[in-house]
Scaffold this motif. Structure first.
Motif, short mmCIF file in Angstrom:
data_model
loop_
_atom_site.label_atom_id
_atom_site.label_comp_id
_atom_site.label_asym_id
_atom_site.label_seq_id
_atom_site.Cartn_x
_atom_site.Cartn_y
_atom_site.Cartn_z
N GLU A 29 0.83 -1.21 0.00
CA GLU A 29 0.00 0.00 0.00
C GLU A 29 0.86 1.26 0.00
OE1 GLU A 29 -4.13 1.23 2.00
OE2 GLU A 29 -2.61 0.63 3.45
N LYS A 30 1.92 1.24 0.79
CA LYS A 30 2.81 2.41 0.85
C LYS A 30 3.49 2.65 -0.50
CE LYS A 30 6.80 4.23 3.40
NZ LYS A 30 7.78 3.95 4.49
N ARG A 31 4.00 1.57 -1.12
CA ARG A 31 4.69 1.73 -2.40
C ARG A 31 3.72 2.21 -3.49
NH1 ARG A 31 8.24 1.02 0.71
NH2 ARG A 31 9.98 -0.46 0.63
N LEU A 32 2.52 1.62 -3.52
CA LEU A 32 1.57 1.99 -4.56
C LEU A 32 1.11 3.43 -4.40
CD1 LEU A 32 -0.16 1.22 -6.97
CD2 LEU A 32 -1.87 0.29 -5.39
N SER A 33 0.89 3.87 -3.17
CA SER A 33 0.48 5.26 -2.96
C SER A 33 1.53 6.23 -3.45
CB SER A 33 0.20 5.50 -1.47
OG SER A 33 -1.00 4.87 -1.08
N GLY A 34 2.80 5.87 -3.27
CA GLY A 34 3.88 6.73 -3.77
C GLY A 34 3.83 6.90 -5.27
N LEU A 35 3.55 5.82 -6.00
CA LEU A 35 3.44 5.91 -7.45
C LEU A 35 2.22 6.73 -7.86
CD1 LEU A 35 4.41 4.90 -10.31
CD2 LEU A 35 2.67 3.11 -10.05
N LEU A 36 1.08 6.48 -7.20
CA LEU A 36 -0.15 7.18 -7.58
C LEU A 36 -0.06 8.68 -7.29
CD1 LEU A 36 -2.84 4.58 -6.46
CD2 LEU A 36 -1.82 4.92 -8.71
N ASP A 37 0.70 9.06 -6.29
CA ASP A 37 0.93 10.49 -6.04
C ASP A 37 1.62 11.14 -7.23
OD1 ASP A 37 -0.22 10.52 -3.53
OD2 ASP A 37 1.67 10.18 -2.46
N ARG A 38 2.42 10.36 -7.95
CA ARG A 38 3.18 10.91 -9.08
C ARG A 38 2.40 10.91 -10.38
NH1 ARG A 38 8.15 7.14 -9.28
NH2 ARG A 38 8.52 8.33 -11.20
N ILE A 39 1.69 9.80 -10.69
CA ILE A 39 1.07 9.70 -12.02
C ILE A 39 -0.45 9.75 -11.99
CG2 ILE A 39 3.03 8.33 -12.83
CD1 ILE A 39 1.20 5.89 -12.85
N GLY A 40 -1.07 9.61 -10.84
CA GLY A 40 -2.52 9.66 -10.75
C GLY A 40 -3.16 8.31 -10.99
N VAL A 41 -4.36 8.15 -10.44
CA VAL A 41 -5.07 6.88 -10.52
C VAL A 41 -5.48 6.56 -11.95
CG1 VAL A 41 -7.14 5.62 -9.79
CG2 VAL A 41 -5.85 6.99 -8.13
N ASP A 42 -5.98 7.57 -12.70
CA ASP A 42 -6.46 7.31 -14.06
C ASP A 42 -5.33 6.80 -14.96
OD1 ASP A 42 -8.98 8.06 -13.35
OD2 ASP A 42 -8.90 10.05 -14.27
N THR A 43 -4.18 7.43 -14.89
CA THR A 43 -3.04 7.00 -15.72
C THR A 43 -2.60 5.60 -15.32
OG1 THR A 43 -2.31 9.29 -16.00
CG2 THR A 43 -0.70 7.57 -16.45
N TYR A 44 -2.60 5.35 -14.04
CA TYR A 44 -2.22 4.02 -13.54
C TYR A 44 -3.16 2.95 -14.09
CZ TYR A 44 -1.65 0.21 -10.14
OH TYR A 44 -1.47 -1.01 -9.54
N ARG A 45 -4.46 3.19 -14.02
CA ARG A 45 -5.42 2.20 -14.51
C ARG A 45 -5.30 2.01 -16.03
NH1 ARG A 45 -10.28 4.22 -10.52
NH2 ARG A 45 -9.82 2.74 -8.81
N SER A 46 -5.02 3.07 -16.73
CA SER A 46 -4.82 2.96 -18.18
C SER A 46 -3.60 2.10 -18.48
CB SER A 46 -4.66 4.35 -18.79
OG SER A 46 -4.32 4.26 -20.16
N ALA A 47 -2.52 2.29 -17.73
CA ALA A 47 -1.31 1.49 -17.93
C ALA A 47 -1.59 0.02 -17.62
CB ALA A 47 -0.18 2.00 -17.05
N CYS A 48 -2.37 -0.23 -16.57
CA CYS A 48 -2.71 -1.62 -16.22
C CYS A 48 -3.51 -2.27 -17.34
CB CYS A 48 -3.50 -1.66 -14.92
SG CYS A 48 -2.54 -1.17 -13.47
#
Length: 569
Positions: free
Chosen positions: A193-212
């Motif tokens: 959870e800590k690692r993922l939150s760090g990434l989402l702070d940088r790229i945002g949830v929408d971009t993350y879901r698009s990449a997934c």
């Protein structure tokens, strides 16, 4: 919705794998039991908010293809009734496919109040309250095997639920170790959870879901392209397990593989029905093994994701030991999976002959020792043993490698073993003449000798004597397993499977695991390579002659005049 470009997609692809590895490191460093922090009997994954796999750690690969099913079971039971800090566990053999010792912990991952994924960690708990400490070899019902849990919330909003912790500790002989290992699994999820939150702070949830979504689609396309390149046809293999641990009857495993265009159908019709002993296996774990065998041959360089295996259809008969139903015993569920994996890889090898490989030793080959009458000093050791893998067209099989089912699992080092347990490892060596002869020799199994330094209990579970690792293209089969129990008074026994029983101080237990099958005509193996094998202790002088036709002189040179002519390959 923001879309992820190719570079961002690659960043996310590598992040989710690295995140899972970080989670697993937290588990290993926090665990109380040696089977986790030394043996690595665990797996950790990062998933999206629907329970689709994104990143997996090294560990037991058999677990990885089934953990997503566990997360979806949690989702099905609890739906939106989840909060940040919640932890759920389950271990039901018929739901997650494994034995009850393998406890899966699942935690929802939130970012700024929004559910963005799940972390999950499966680990082997040393004692789960079965009729015998550790792993029982004598169960004939799931109700002999310990506490059984469906998806269950044990931590709510970061606070442990006392009633559930009380229930867990009342159903184990190793209370401190059990809670320590559970907390290590929770630590792994919190790390994710800590690692993922760090990434989402940088790229945002929408971009993350698009990449997934891009990652899933790429995996799907790559699988389709790979299957289209295979030769269409139907391929069949079968083999027999030694027994179910209760009766002496052989147990049949059968597999039919059909490839048609971009579709692969795997049918287990013909496999034995449910058995009295504990080698029944849940369907979820059976399919996970077939995914693992598939992945060893199809795009093995790409990680498993939620987009993988869209081309694969698995058909498991209802009345089958690999589709276990209550009250079938499942403690040794993985016994048939090693053979099933070899059958699957053998069928795929016919469809893609450039990757064909002889069979490997196949079984976990477990030696267990324990003493539970010493209070806080009670101890349990349960570990698999390495063996030989099959030769390929161009290379010898690997020696002393853990089996397909266990992947990253490791033997506990002898130094650690002797420090933690009153057992001396007197020998840990390659087993001479265990690898099947061939142009490319099968890998050797291992010999491991245990000297018991105090009165304790011991148990054994070794398999694949009836169907040892077979060879290909004229290669010979590897040797099957052999065990010796040598009592201080001189009596000797040779069981492959043995329920826990008492042994006196001074007893020696000698285990010998199977070797891998050979590939190609043994008479095509160059004399220099045979001589090297003899000098390295992998092949005896006698077998150099009987298997390879190479006469070794007393000075350890080759007597070419007395050797048989070499065959063309």
């Amino acid at each position: 919705m923001k879309t992820a470009d190719p570079i961002t997609t690659e960043v996310v692809r590598n992040f989710v794998i690295a995140c899972a590895q970080d989670m697993n490191a937290a588990l290993w460093r926090s665990a109380y039991s040696a089977v986790i922090y030394e043996g690595r009997d665990s797996a950790v994954v990062l998933l999206d908010e629907k329970g689709n796999m994104l990143g997996q750690s090294t560990g037991v690969p058999l677990f990885v293809g089934a953990i997503d099913a566990c997360v979806k079971l949690v989702l099905a039971r609890y739906g939106t009734d989840m909060a940040q800090g919640d932890i759920f566990i389950l271990n039901d053999s018929y739901l997650q496919g494994t034995h009850l010792h393998d406890v899966t912990a699942v935690g929802p991952l939130f970012h700024q109040g929004e559910l963005v994924g799940f972390g999950a960690a499966r680990a082997h708990w040393q004692d789960i309250g079965a009729i015998d400490p550790g792993s029982t070899m004598g169960s004939t019902s799931i109700f002999h095997e310990g506490i059984r849990l469906g998806p269950t919330r044990i931590v709510k909003e970061g606070k442990p639920i006392p009633e559930w912790y009380d229930l867990l500790t009342r159903n184990t002989r190793l209370k401190t170790m059990t809670l320590g290992d559970l907390n290590a699994q929770i630590s792994a999820i919190r790390t994710g959870e800590k690692r993922l939150s760090g990434l989402l702070d940088r790229i945002g949830v929408d971009t993350y879901r698009s990449a997934c979504a891009n990652i899933f689609e790429q995996a799907r396309i790559l699988d389709i392209e790979a299957i289209r390149q295979l030769k269409d046809g139907t391929y069949y293999r079968e083999g027999f397990l030694d027994d179910d641990g209760v009766t002496t009857d052989a147990v049949k495993i059968a597999l039919t593989l059909t490839i048609a265009g971009e579709k692969m159908i795997i049918d287990l019709a013909g496999t034995s029905g449910p058995v009295q002993g504990s080698i029944n296996c849940g369907a979820v774990q059976t399919e996970s093994l077939l995914r693992l065998a598939y992945k060893t041959m199809i795009n093995p360089d790409r990680a498993i994701t939620g987009g993988s295996f869209s081309t694969m259809e698995v058909r498991i008969p209802d009345n089958c030991l690999l589709n276990a139903r209550e009250p079938a015993a499942c403690e040794w569920y993985f016994t048939g999976l090693g053979l099933l994996g070899d059958l699957m890889i053998s069928c795929l090898g016919e469809a893609m002959p450039e990757k064909a490989t002889a069979a490997h030793y196949g079984d976990s080959m477990v030696a267990a020792f324990f003493q539970m009458d010493k209070g806080e000093d009670s101890w349990i050791s349960v570990e698999p043993t390495a063996g030989g893998w099959g030769g390929t067209n161009g290379g010898d099989g690997e020696s002393a490698l853990i089996n397909l089912v266990n992947g990253g699992f490791r033997n506990i080092p002898a130094e650690v073993y002797e420090t933690k347990f009153p057992v001396r490892v007197e020998e840990f060596s390659l087993r001479r003449d265990s690898g099947g002869a061939g142009r490319w020799r099968g890998g050797c199994g291992v010999t491991r000798t245990y000297l018991l330094l105090e009165d304790c209990y011991g148990a054994l579970w070794f398999e694949r004597a009836r169907t040892p690792a077979w060879g290909l293209a004229g290669g010979q089969s590897g040797a099957g397993p052999v065990n010796d129990i040598l009592a201080p008074a001189g009596e000797a026994e040779h069981p492959l499977k043995m329920r826990a029983r008492a042994f006196r101080k001074g007893t020696r237990i000698v285990t010998r695991t199977g070797g891998g099958g050979g590939y190609g005509d043994p008479l095509a193996r160059p004399v220099g390579e045979v001589l090297d094998d003899v000098r390295a202790g992998l092949v005896s002088v006698e077998r150099a002659w009987s298997d390879y036709g190479v006469r070794i002189a007393p000075d350890m040179s080759v007597d070419l005049a007395a050797s048989r002519p070499r065959a063309a390959m």
